[in-house]
Design a protein around this motif. Sequence first.
Motif, PDB file in Angstrom:
ATOM      1  N   UNK A   1       0.849  -1.184   0.000  1.00  0.00           N
ATOM      2  CA  UNK A   1       0.000   0.000   0.000  1.00  0.00           C
ATOM      3  C   UNK A   1       0.886   1.235   0.000  1.00  0.00           C
ATOM      4  N   UNK A   2       0.562   2.193  -0.873  1.00  0.00           N
ATOM      5  CA  UNK A   2       1.258   3.482  -0.899  1.00  0.00           C
ATOM      6  C   UNK A   2       0.231   4.588  -0.749  1.00  0.00           C
ATOM      7  N   UNK A   3       0.546   5.584   0.094  1.00  0.00           N
ATOM      8  CA  UNK A   3      -0.381   6.712   0.165  1.00  0.00           C
ATOM      9  C   UNK A   3      -0.107   7.659  -1.009  1.00  0.00           C
ATOM     10  N   UNK A   4      -0.925   8.717  -1.118  1.00  0.00           N
ATOM     11  CA  UNK A   4      -0.861   9.571  -2.305  1.00  0.00           C
ATOM     12  C   UNK A   4       0.411  10.416  -2.364  1.00  0.00           C
ATOM     13  N   UNK A   5       1.110  10.514  -1.247  1.00  0.00           N
ATOM     14  CA  UNK A   5       2.382  11.244  -1.268  1.00  0.00           C
ATOM     15  C   UNK A   5       3.549  10.327  -1.618  1.00  0.00           C
ATOM     16  N   UNK A   6       3.256   9.037  -1.747  1.00  0.00           N
ATOM     17  CA  UNK A   6       4.308   8.104  -2.124  1.00  0.00           C
ATOM     18  C   UNK A   6       4.938   7.363  -0.974  1.00  0.00           C
ATOM     19  N   UNK A   7       4.402   7.542   0.242  1.00  0.00           N
ATOM     20  CA  UNK A   7       4.945   6.821   1.392  1.00  0.00           C
ATOM     21  C   UNK A   7       4.410   5.395   1.426  1.00  0.00           C
ATOM     22  N   UNK A   8       5.298   4.468   1.722  1.00  0.00           N
ATOM     23  CA  UNK A   8       4.903   3.070   1.857  1.00  0.00           C
ATOM     24  C   UNK A   8       4.168   2.893   3.186  1.00  0.00           C
ATOM     25  N   UNK A   9       2.987   2.277   3.151  1.00  0.00           N
ATOM     26  CA  UNK A   9       2.214   2.095   4.385  1.00  0.00           C
ATOM     27  C   UNK A   9       2.453   0.702   4.960  1.00  0.00           C
ATOM     28  N   UNK A  10       2.069  -0.309   4.178  1.00  0.00           N
ATOM     29  CA  UNK A  10       2.323  -1.681   4.636  1.00  0.00           C
ATOM     30  C   UNK A  10       2.378  -2.614   3.443  1.00  0.00           C
ATOM     31  N   UNK A  11       2.841  -3.836   3.709  1.00  0.00           N
ATOM     32  CA  UNK A  11       2.931  -4.815   2.627  1.00  0.00           C
ATOM     33  C   UNK A  11       2.873  -6.222   3.176  1.00  0.00           C
ATOM     34  N   UNK A  12       2.735  -7.186   2.279  1.00  0.00           N
ATOM     35  CA  UNK A  12       2.780  -8.592   2.690  1.00  0.00           C
ATOM     36  C   UNK A  12       3.252  -9.415   1.499  1.00  0.00           C
ATOM     37  N   UNK A  13       3.718 -10.607   1.784  1.00  0.00           N
ATOM     38  CA  UNK A  13       4.169 -11.480   0.696  1.00  0.00           C
ATOM     39  C   UNK A  13       3.627 -12.877   0.930  1.00  0.00           C
ATOM     40  N   UNK A  14       2.385 -13.067   0.522  1.00  0.00           N
ATOM     41  CA  UNK A  14       1.757 -14.379   0.691  1.00  0.00           C
ATOM     42  C   UNK A  14       1.823 -15.210  -0.586  1.00  0.00           C
ATOM     43  N   UNK A  15       1.939 -14.535  -1.719  1.00  0.00           N
ATOM     44  CA  UNK A  15       2.005 -15.251  -3.001  1.00  0.00           C
ATOM     45  C   UNK A  15       3.454 -15.596  -3.340  1.00  0.00           C
ATOM     46  N   UNK A  16       3.612 -16.711  -4.056  1.00  0.00           N
ATOM     47  CA  UNK A  16       4.949 -17.120  -4.465  1.00  0.00           C
ATOM     48  C   UNK A  16       5.273 -16.757  -5.897  1.00  0.00           C
ATOM     49  N   UNK A  17       4.310 -16.184  -6.611  1.00  0.00           N
ATOM     50  CA  UNK A  17       4.540 -15.839  -8.015  1.00  0.00           C
ATOM     51  C   UNK A  17       3.937 -14.488  -8.335  1.00  0.00           C
ATOM     52  N   UNK A  18       4.119 -14.061  -9.580  1.00  0.00           N
ATOM     53  CA  UNK A  18       3.658 -12.742 -10.017  1.00  0.00           C
ATOM     54  C   UNK A  18       2.158 -12.565  -9.787  1.00  0.00           C
ATOM     55  N   UNK A  19       1.778 -11.376  -9.334  1.00  0.00           N
ATOM     56  CA  UNK A  19       0.355 -11.068  -9.150  1.00  0.00           C
ATOM     57  C   UNK A  19      -0.179 -10.473 -10.442  1.00  0.00           C
TER      58      UNK A  19
END
Length: 322
Positions: free
Chosen positions: A170-188
């Motif tokens: 997730x990125x806010x509109x100013x470009x700051x990274x909010x949070x992330x996750x890596x549950x998938x093993x391949x390209x989304x």
Amino acid sequence: MLHGHERSITQIKYNREGDLIFSCAKDPQPNVWYSLNGERLGTFVGHNGAVWCIDCSWDTTKVLTGAADNKCKLWDCETGKQLSSLETKTAVRTCGFSYSGNLIMYSTDKTMGFPCEIHIFDVRDGSQLQTGNPMSRVPIEAPMSKITSAIWGPNEEYILTGHEAGDLNQFDLKGNWIKGCKDHGGQINDIQAYKDYSMFITASSDTSARLFDMETFEPLKMFKTERPVNSAAISPLHEHVVLGGGQDARDVTTTSTRIGKFDARFYHLVFEEEFGRVKGHFGPINSIAFHPDGLSYSSGGEDGYVRVHYFDQNYLDFTFDY
């Protein structure tokens, strides 16, 4: 069956009322169709390369397309006239209108030494569209891989991105990274939100589709298949999801359609089990979308056709008896 493209479909979208279907393909002309009878309303002429993404504003006045000719174009939906053309350094991979239709975003590919970037524009500010200087620019730097799909979050608070390595951010509109996750093993390959934006479904090349909570990124469900999933959508009517996929396009010639690799597959949202398949395409399904009323769905395939399917009464009355 809607046949207005000579190359494989890359994305299909319904507008908010569901009376129009927008389709784009690896040919340079996106189309718009009446969903009721499959009549073609028109084409948007102006791109010079494969069109990767298409979106429509909530009031169906504007259409946004991004293509491999390094341009993102804004169109008048009614007349098909080009309103503005935004030049980019590399191909435009994803694009989308915010909920109000006032903001647009697109992401570019990481190629030829240029980084992958998200650009956000305010459509109300004519100078931004004329000069091509965005309201904000978000560079996606290593170790993050390039964006392969992206949508707006609820209330225009952030942008939700899916990446080549399988991570979500997730990125806010100013470009700051909010949070992330890596549950998938391949390209989304695809991200689609539920109608109330409380959750979203991802389709990945790791042969699964997953359901996540929009705010917390908590993985809620997982729908497993045997082959890469190119697209997934959540029914607005029932607790159902539909998955479209198939193997890589280059392996299609060695596969019989009888094996059922190119079927649209229906899973129960809660119980995660498959309960139906719909045949039809002669190649992998690249994009799938439910009609906003949940009474029909469409799929666009590698064969260049968009197929519009209407559910019968049995499906509409359908419940699981456990």
